[in-house]
Design an enzyme around this catalytic site. Structure first.
Site, PDB file in Angstrom:
ATOM      1  N   HIS A 111     -17.835 -34.711   8.135  1.00  0.00           N
ATOM      2  CA  HIS A 111     -18.662 -35.841   8.799  1.00  0.00           C
ATOM      3  C   HIS A 111     -18.333 -37.113   9.058  1.00  0.00           C
ATOM      4  O   HIS A 111     -19.190 -37.833   9.440  1.00  0.00           O
ATOM      5  CB  HIS A 111     -20.117 -35.608   8.113  1.00  0.00           C
ATOM      6  N   TYR A 197     -23.208 -28.705  21.938  1.00  0.00           N
ATOM      7  CA  TYR A 197     -23.912 -27.605  21.528  1.00  0.00           C
ATOM      8  C   TYR A 197     -24.619 -26.843  22.677  1.00  0.00           C
ATOM      9  O   TYR A 197     -24.730 -25.981  22.650  1.00  0.00           O
ATOM     10  CB  TYR A 197     -25.052 -27.945  20.586  1.00  0.00           C
TER      11      TYR A 197
END
Length: 303
Positions: A111, A197
């Site tokens: 991340h 996404y």
């Protein structure tokens, strides 16, 4: 700083926000990790499709090693098969032996924003696959994810929303994180693949092919004609992964003593769920903030 996202110390490090317990892990990773040209790193903000992307990349690069019936994904959560640098491998500042324990191509995840990646990743031919998402959906998903832990079960959505508006969420600001990888994908398209996404949801077969080409594991005409790509798309679909026993009852270990039930990584997987949780004024406010931050990039995340 302390906040509703947990009782742990939370503050800024190298320009981004993170839990204090992760700082030794990040420093150890930056200092010791030696990238190989064949490595593949999945980079994301939290709650933007990371679990799904890990399953897809693992299936793509290992499709000649495992069939979908005997893939380790049937017995292990994707986060165990594609480990995070900062949340697992270098947890608590440890230095793991990665040369003899992970087969090539090595798959990792992080991340961490691009500027804070280990220099060996930036200087090598390591591939980075990045996925992002409408941050309004990410806010809601993150809120549910944090509330899966009993000590945070009463965290107000309004507090989570304000945290994102201020850019003070984990590994944020969101816009800085996205822009870092977006710019690299434009400057070095052979180094960083930038995915959305929403595109993965809309046309998974096409996006899977894009990932395969980028990572150096393209599908042959025979594979495409034989339904291999569609098979991976179906196996790695949200509904199938969610229904696997390991993702219903398993427990995932993180840095230090933190644990998380594997079912906390599978809620709805829908596009636009923020409309069911955030008010029109909240949506308008955050969209304006995001547009201002991305105004000179040519990038839009909320449409």
């Amino acid at each position: 700083m302390e906040g509703g996202n947990g009782s742990q110390l939370f503050g800024k490090f190298q320009g981004f926000w993170c839990l204090g317990e992760y700082i030794p892990s990040i420093i150890s990773f930056q200092t010791h990790f030696q990238a190989l040209d064949e490595d593949i790193v999945i980079a994301t903000m939290p709650k933007v499709g990371t679990t799904w992307l890990k399953a897809l990349v693992f299936s793509i690069v290992n499709r000649h090693r495992y069939t979908l019936s005997d893939t380790p994904l049937n017995l292990s959560n994707p986060h165990d098969l594609v480990p995070y640098f900062e949340l697992f491998l270098y947890a608590n500042g440890q230095v793991p032996d990665l040369t003899s324990t992970i087969p090539s191509p090595r798959l990792f995840a992080t991340h961490i924003p691009y500027p804070s990646l280990a220099e060996s990743i930036k200087q090598s031919n390591t591939k980075i696959v990045y996925v992002t998402r409408n941050p309004l959906d990410a806010i809601v998903s993150f809120w549910y994810h944090v509330r899966a832990k009993p000590e945070s079960s009463d965290w107000p959505l309004e507090e989570c929303f304000e945290m994102f508006c201020g850019g003070e969420e984990w590994f944020g600001p969101f816009w800085n994180h996205v822009l870092g990888y977006w710019k690299q994908s434009l400057e070095k398209p052979n180094k960083v693949l930038f995915l959305r996404y929403e595109d993965l949801k809309k046309n998974p077969v096409s996006e899977i092919g894009k990932i395969a080409d980028f990572t150096g594991f393209p599908f042959s005409d025979e594979e495409e004609g034989g339904g291999v790509v569609q098979g991976i798309a179906d196996f790695c679909s949200f509904s199938n992964l969610k229904d696997l026993p390991i993702n219903k009852t398993g427990i995932l270990g993180w840095a230090n003593t933190n644990t998380m039930p594997t079912n906390a990584f599978f809620r709805k997987g829908e596009v636009g769920d923020h409309l069911n949780h955030l008010s029109p004024s909240q949506i308008q406010r955050f969209t304006k903030i995001l547009q201002d931050k991305l105004s000179e990039s040519g990038l839009s995340l909320t449409n």
